[in-house]
Design a protein around this motif. Structure first.
Motif, PDB file in Angstrom:
ATOM      1  N   VAL B  30       0.926  -1.440   0.417  1.00  0.00           N
ATOM      2  CA  VAL B  30      -0.361  -0.167   0.239  1.00  0.00           C
ATOM      3  C   VAL B  30       0.610   1.435   0.332  1.00  0.00           C
ATOM      4  O   VAL B  30       2.117   1.243   0.819  1.00  0.00           O
ATOM      5  N   ARG B 100      -3.524  -7.940   3.148  1.00  0.00           N
ATOM      6  CA  ARG B 100      -4.212  -6.541   2.248  1.00  0.00           C
ATOM      7  C   ARG B 100      -4.053  -5.419   3.653  1.00  0.00           C
ATOM      8  O   ARG B 100      -4.360  -5.102   4.278  1.00  0.00           O
ATOM      9  N   PHE B 104      -2.268  -1.988   4.686  1.00  0.00           N
ATOM     10  CA  PHE B 104      -3.637  -0.711   4.810  1.00  0.00           C
ATOM     11  C   PHE B 104      -3.419   0.030   5.864  1.00  0.00           C
ATOM     12  O   PHE B 104      -3.663   1.228   6.378  1.00  0.00           O
ATOM     13  N   ALA B 107      -0.288   1.437   7.163  1.00  0.00           N
ATOM     14  CA  ALA B 107      -0.318   3.169   5.961  1.00  0.00           C
ATOM     15  C   ALA B 107      -1.180   4.097   6.879  1.00  0.00           C
ATOM     16  O   ALA B 107      -0.756   5.505   6.576  1.00  0.00           O
TER      17      ALA B 107
ATOM     18  N   PHE C  12       3.599  -0.785 -12.620  1.00  0.00           N
ATOM     19  CA  PHE C  12       3.333  -0.322 -11.541  1.00  0.00           C
ATOM     20  C   PHE C  12       3.955   0.943 -11.324  1.00  0.00           C
ATOM     21  O   PHE C  12       3.061   2.135 -10.917  1.00  0.00           O
ATOM     22  N   VAL C  30      -4.273   7.146  -2.903  1.00  0.00           N
ATOM     23  CA  VAL C  30      -3.214   5.941  -1.971  1.00  0.00           C
ATOM     24  C   VAL C  30      -3.379   4.652  -3.762  1.00  0.00           C
ATOM     25  O   VAL C  30      -4.687   4.605  -4.632  1.00  0.00           O
ATOM     26  N   THR C  31      -2.719   3.932  -3.349  1.00  0.00           N
ATOM     27  CA  THR C  31      -2.362   2.975  -4.228  1.00  0.00           C
ATOM     28  C   THR C  31      -2.718   1.772  -3.776  1.00  0.00           C
ATOM     29  O   THR C  31      -2.044   1.693  -2.604  1.00  0.00           O
ATOM     30  N   PHE C  32      -2.976   0.375  -3.800  1.00  0.00           N
ATOM     31  CA  PHE C  32      -2.711  -1.135  -3.718  1.00  0.00           C
ATOM     32  C   PHE C  32      -1.716  -1.879  -5.086  1.00  0.00           C
ATOM     33  O   PHE C  32      -2.958  -1.665  -5.833  1.00  0.00           O
ATOM     34  N   THR C  33      -1.028  -2.413  -4.604  1.00  0.00           N
ATOM     35  CA  THR C  33      -0.863  -3.533  -5.425  1.00  0.00           C
ATOM     36  C   THR C  33      -0.295  -4.991  -5.062  1.00  0.00           C
ATOM     37  O   THR C  33      -0.002  -5.115  -3.558  1.00  0.00           O
ATOM     38  N   PHE C 104      -8.394   5.780   1.334  1.00  0.00           N
ATOM     39  CA  PHE C 104      -7.686   4.244   2.085  1.00  0.00           C
ATOM     40  C   PHE C 104      -9.065   4.034   1.766  1.00  0.00           C
ATOM     41  O   PHE C 104      -8.762   2.975   1.007  1.00  0.00           O
ATOM     42  N   GLU C 108      -9.840   0.314  -0.058  1.00  0.00           N
ATOM     43  CA  GLU C 108     -10.237  -1.093   0.685  1.00  0.00           C
ATOM     44  C   GLU C 108     -11.641  -1.181   0.175  1.00  0.00           C
ATOM     45  O   GLU C 108     -11.635  -2.594   0.211  1.00  0.00           O
ATOM     46  N   MET C 111     -10.745  -3.575  -3.457  1.00  0.00           N
ATOM     47  CA  MET C 111     -10.195  -4.606  -2.528  1.00  0.00           C
ATOM     48  C   MET C 111     -10.675  -4.980  -2.022  1.00  0.00           C
ATOM     49  O   MET C 111     -11.003  -6.428  -2.383  1.00  0.00           O
TER      50      MET C 111
END
Lengths: 82, 150, 150, 82
Positions: B30, B100, B104, B107, C12, C30-33, C104, C108, C111
């Motif tokens: 994240v 995850r 999250f 962060a 990315f 915000v990023t999620f990978t 955020f 979430e 995801m």
């Protein structure tokens, strides 16, 4: 002798970023009272300490904290980073 | 588990990619990035003041706590000071974890603490003059979430 | 508000940078990978099957709902299918909002819904053979958080 | 005629990804019963429908859903993307 630092608008009101202070104060509160009695600009900067934060030797703390053996006390408004 | 405080710009894409690249231990990464906003088109620049020495210590302490509480595989905090323009990136955090939810939460924790516990102060300059950004009650309140959980 | 479903790898760093660059309307990105994990060093490859047509529709619907609920300035969902190796990036989401809490939460939400509502199925190949990744009760449970809030 | 699609281990058990089915079933449940009565591999794949998900015309739905006017029904295990 103790280093006293000021940041953000506290620095602006007092007019300097840093000074060396010779004091017998044993707590932050006592140091603030000493500074306020010096000059109007200090009285103004410290008029509402609830709007201020203090760090002793670079650790955030309370105004009731001891400054005996401290090298550095810093006054500033609440942080706004991030 | 790196912390960097710097005057220079950082390259968010390069940092994010380097942080995430080739991990086989952490399935979840994240990132959060804070950008200088100019909602009504009047902002000329922002200047960020900080407390050299204490800043690094505070960020390191926050980062250490996040690493411990969420068993992070890695984390990164970068925060700029000095002069910034609208659209410039102020700071970033990155977290890597097996799951995850941990990535999250860690962060968000880093951001909440960094906002109210790291010694940075923002000053905004417009054509009309300058003003210190006021702290928000909600930012201080955000910390209670993490106290209760502990 | 883009959704991409693709066989090819994505970069990315380039995607994250392009998403965040020069925004003056959104202070928070915000990023999620998600990355292919290989916890015990036995994974040869992962193959992701999907349902062409439905996949794009499902991701778009999830993305639309996130955009509406959190007043996002922008969002991005990229998800790969086909063959991946340990360390490869499976997918990413990115959200941009005026405030960090929204950025955020929306990430979430994306995801959580993507995990349980977008038609992807992971199959892992080791020296011993292959196995379909089992869904987790906790992933299904994660959705209730967003139902209550609405 | 309706297109019936299978994914992941449902596809593997039934042995094909897609077929056209001529049916009078009006719900997913009825379609499943018809398929199960055909051959052992269908009976096996649909032995526990609580472990399965279904989409009608590419929308997730319940097994009680209508398939009248539907073009496409898909069966698969719970999703594992992300």
């Amino acid at each position: 002798m103790i280093d006293v630092l000021y940041f953000a608008w506290v620095r602006e009101r007092i007019g300097i970023p840093k000074e060396q202070v010779s004091t017998n104060a044993t707590t932050v509160d006592e140091l603030v009272e000493e500074l306020k009695s010096r000059e109007e600009r200090y009285a103004l900067a410290f008029s509402d300490v609830s709007a201020l934060r203090v760090a002793v030797d670079q650790e955030l703390t309370e105004f009731s904290a001891s400054i005996e053996n401290a090298r550095e006390v810093a006054f500033f408004p609440p942080m706004t980073g991030g | 588990m790196a912390v960097r405080v710097q005057d220079e710009p950082f390259d968010f894409g390069v940092e994010a990619e380097a942080f995430a690249r080739g991990r086989t231990d952490a399935g979840a990464v994240v990132t959060f990035t804070g950008i200088v906003r100019d909602t009504d088109g009047t902002l000329d620049r922002m200047v960020i003041e900080h407390y050299p020495g204490m800043t690094e210590r505070a960020l390191q302490a926050i980062n250490d706590e996040a690493t411990e509480r969420w068993a992070l595989k890695d984390s990164l905090v970068i925060h700029r000071h000095g002069e910034l323009r609208p659209g410039d990136m102020i700071m970033m955090v990155a977290t890597a974890s097996a799951h995850r939810v941990n990535a999250f939460e860690a962060a968000e924790f880093l951001m909440d603490y960094l906002k109210s516990r790291a010694p940075f102060w923002k000053q905004e300059f417009t054509a009309d003059g300058s003003a210190w950004v006021a702290s928000k009650t909600e930012d201080e309140d955000a910390l209670t979430r993490w106290e209760k959980q502990k």
